[in-house]
Design a protein around this motif. Structure first.
Motif, mmCIF file in Angstrom:
data_model
loop_
_atom_site.group_PDB
_atom_site.id
_atom_site.type_symbol
_atom_site.label_atom_id
_atom_site.label_comp_id
_atom_site.label_asym_id
_atom_site.label_seq_id
_atom_site.Cartn_x
_atom_site.Cartn_y
_atom_site.Cartn_z
ATOM 1 N N VAL A 126 -62.950 -10.208 -66.795
ATOM 2 C CA VAL A 126 -63.005 -8.844 -67.311
ATOM 3 C C VAL A 126 -61.731 -8.492 -68.074
ATOM 4 C CG1 VAL A 126 -64.530 -8.092 -65.436
ATOM 5 C CG2 VAL A 126 -62.042 -7.894 -65.172
ATOM 6 N N SER A 127 -61.764 -7.350 -68.716
ATOM 7 C CA SER A 127 -60.591 -6.863 -69.438
ATOM 8 C C SER A 127 -59.542 -6.364 -68.459
ATOM 9 C CB SER A 127 -60.993 -5.730 -70.377
ATOM 10 O OG SER A 127 -61.353 -4.585 -69.617
ATOM 11 N N LEU A 128 -58.339 -6.188 -68.979
ATOM 12 C CA LEU A 128 -57.247 -5.678 -68.159
ATOM 13 C C LEU A 128 -57.577 -4.290 -67.615
ATOM 14 C CD1 LEU A 128 -54.334 -6.152 -67.161
ATOM 15 C CD2 LEU A 128 -53.529 -5.097 -69.278
ATOM 16 N N ASP A 129 -58.124 -3.425 -68.438
ATOM 17 C CA ASP A 129 -58.453 -2.064 -68.009
ATOM 18 C C ASP A 129 -59.492 -2.066 -66.892
ATOM 19 O OD1 ASP A 129 -56.674 -0.983 -69.798
ATOM 20 O OD2 ASP A 129 -58.185 -0.504 -71.314
ATOM 21 N N THR A 130 -60.502 -2.932 -67.011
ATOM 22 C CA THR A 130 -61.542 -3.015 -65.987
ATOM 23 C C THR A 130 -60.975 -3.521 -64.668
ATOM 24 O OG1 THR A 130 -63.264 -3.389 -67.637
ATOM 25 C CG2 THR A 130 -63.767 -4.053 -65.391
ATOM 26 N N LEU A 131 -60.097 -4.517 -64.759
ATOM 27 C CA LEU A 131 -59.485 -5.066 -63.542
ATOM 28 C C LEU A 131 -58.618 -4.016 -62.850
ATOM 29 C CD1 LEU A 131 -58.224 -8.551 -62.870
ATOM 30 C CD2 LEU A 131 -56.565 -6.722 -62.580
ATOM 31 N N VAL A 132 -57.818 -3.295 -63.624
ATOM 32 C CA VAL A 132 -56.963 -2.247 -63.055
ATOM 33 C C VAL A 132 -57.800 -1.168 -62.384
ATOM 34 C CG1 VAL A 132 -55.426 -0.339 -63.666
ATOM 35 C CG2 VAL A 132 -54.992 -2.633 -64.567
ATOM 36 N N GLU A 133 -58.861 -0.751 -63.028
ATOM 37 C CA GLU A 133 -59.729 0.287 -62.458
ATOM 38 C C GLU A 133 -60.331 -0.168 -61.130
ATOM 39 O OE1 GLU A 133 -63.688 2.954 -63.666
ATOM 40 O OE2 GLU A 133 -62.870 1.479 -65.054
ATOM 41 N N ALA A 134 -60.773 -1.433 -61.074
ATOM 42 C CA ALA A 134 -61.353 -1.960 -59.840
ATOM 43 C C ALA A 134 -60.313 -2.017 -58.726
ATOM 44 C CB ALA A 134 -61.922 -3.355 -60.090
ATOM 45 N N ALA A 135 -59.079 -2.400 -59.074
ATOM 46 C CA ALA A 135 -58.008 -2.470 -58.066
ATOM 47 C C ALA A 135 -57.682 -1.085 -57.528
ATOM 48 C CB ALA A 135 -56.770 -3.114 -58.671
ATOM 49 N N ILE A 136 -57.675 -0.086 -58.394
ATOM 50 C CA ILE A 136 -57.377 1.276 -57.959
ATOM 51 C C ILE A 136 -58.471 1.805 -57.039
ATOM 52 C CG2 ILE A 136 -57.153 3.670 -58.757
ATOM 53 C CD1 ILE A 136 -55.756 2.561 -61.254
ATOM 54 N N LEU A 137 -59.734 1.515 -57.366
ATOM 55 C CA LEU A 137 -60.845 1.964 -56.525
ATOM 56 C C LEU A 137 -60.800 1.287 -55.162
ATOM 57 C CD1 LEU A 137 -63.740 2.042 -59.148
ATOM 58 C CD2 LEU A 137 -62.590 3.995 -58.078
ATOM 59 N N GLY A 138 -60.362 0.034 -55.142
ATOM 60 C CA GLY A 138 -60.110 -0.648 -53.875
ATOM 61 C C GLY A 138 -61.300 -1.272 -53.195
ATOM 62 N N ASN A 139 -62.440 -1.300 -53.843
ATOM 63 C CA ASN A 139 -63.627 -1.845 -53.193
ATOM 64 C C ASN A 139 -63.879 -3.306 -53.524
ATOM 65 O OD1 ASN A 139 -64.313 0.652 -51.990
ATOM 66 N ND2 ASN A 139 -65.184 1.345 -53.928
ATOM 67 N N GLN A 140 -62.988 -3.896 -54.328
ATOM 68 C CA GLN A 140 -63.208 -5.262 -54.770
ATOM 69 C C GLN A 140 -61.878 -5.989 -54.899
ATOM 70 O OE1 GLN A 140 -65.586 -5.405 -58.301
ATOM 71 N NE2 GLN A 140 -66.125 -7.548 -58.033
ATOM 72 N N VAL A 141 -61.890 -7.266 -54.532
ATOM 73 C CA VAL A 141 -60.703 -8.109 -54.704
ATOM 74 C C VAL A 141 -60.609 -8.519 -56.167
ATOM 75 C CG1 VAL A 141 -59.569 -10.266 -54.036
ATOM 76 C CG2 VAL A 141 -60.847 -8.939 -52.331
ATOM 77 N N VAL A 142 -59.388 -8.492 -56.715
ATOM 78 C CA VAL A 142 -59.154 -8.915 -58.090
ATOM 79 C C VAL A 142 -58.156 -10.070 -58.084
ATOM 80 C CG1 VAL A 142 -59.600 -6.579 -58.938
ATOM 81 C CG2 VAL A 142 -57.236 -7.301 -58.496
ATOM 82 N N SER A 143 -58.042 -10.740 -59.229
ATOM 83 C CA SER A 143 -57.089 -11.844 -59.346
ATOM 84 C C SER A 143 -56.403 -11.780 -60.695
ATOM 85 C CB SER A 143 -57.791 -13.186 -59.186
ATOM 86 O OG SER A 143 -56.860 -14.254 -59.242
#
Length: 199
Positions: free
Chosen positions: A4-21
């Motif tokens: 995914v894009s950087l913005d999408t990854l950051v948004e997912a990390a902030i929401l906290g419901n998904q692990v990112v890498s």
């Protein structure tokens, strides 16, 4: 594919419901909001006695998670100034701000690191400190590319290759981990990219 894009990854990390890498200055990291650290333990099949670390964009973002004490504080901040950003993880007394899920077996301590990689600090500046660890199943070698992470953990959001420069393999060495002891000394828990020796 979960690249995914950087913005999408950051948004997912902030929401906290998904692990990112994302890549770091050492090995790529799995990361999640500190309050949801159990997601990484489940994903990696990791034992509760192997804590995660908090990675932040700046030392100032991490110090609230530390139980600060007079003279000790000056020692900790001095070594942080010397080696951060960089491949050194400091294990220090944890404040009440640290979620229990990060270190279930010993909530009195917390590992902290500021990475020396611009893209990583950019992400952490936007998300706030994240609970992190290497990207691999417990007991296996760290995965070194976003493609390998994507294949091993298809449910994890990884950065699309166009979002970052490839980190040279020579730099893919885990951080050195040192712990502060109650007697005022340091103990090397893992010798990694930063070479430290204490008397």
């Amino acid at each position: 594919m979960t690249q995914v894009s950087l913005d999408t990854l950051v948004e997912a990390a902030i929401l906290g419901n998904q692990v990112v890498s994302f890549p770091t200055d050492t090995v790529p990291a799995l990361a999640v909001k500190p309050e949801r650290a159990e997601l990484i333990f489940q994903l990696k099949q990791r034992s509760a006695d192997k804590p995660l670390i908090l990675m932040g964009a700046t030392p100032e973002s991490l110090w609230p998670f530390v139980q600060t004490q007079g003279e000790e504080w000056s020692v900790w901040s001095q070594i942080a100034r010397q080696y951060w950003p960089g491949a050194l993880t400091l294990v220090l007394p944890a404040s009440e701000k640290v979620p229990h899920a990060i270190n279930p077996s010993d909530p009195t301590t917390i590992g902290l690191r500021v990475p020396n990689a611009e893209i990583t600090r950019n992400i952490l500046q936007r998300t706030g400190p994240l609970a992190t660890t290497s990207a691999n199943l417990s007991g296996q070698p760290p995965l070194l590319t976003m493609a390998d992470i994507d294949a091993q953990f298809p449910q994890v959001l990884t950065l699309h290759p166009r979002e970052f420069k490839i980190i040279p393999e020579a730099e893919c060495i885990p951080s050195t981990v040192v712990q502060w002891n109650p007697d005022g000394t340091w103990k090397v828990l893992r010798q990694g990219a930063v070479k430290l020796e204490f008397q």
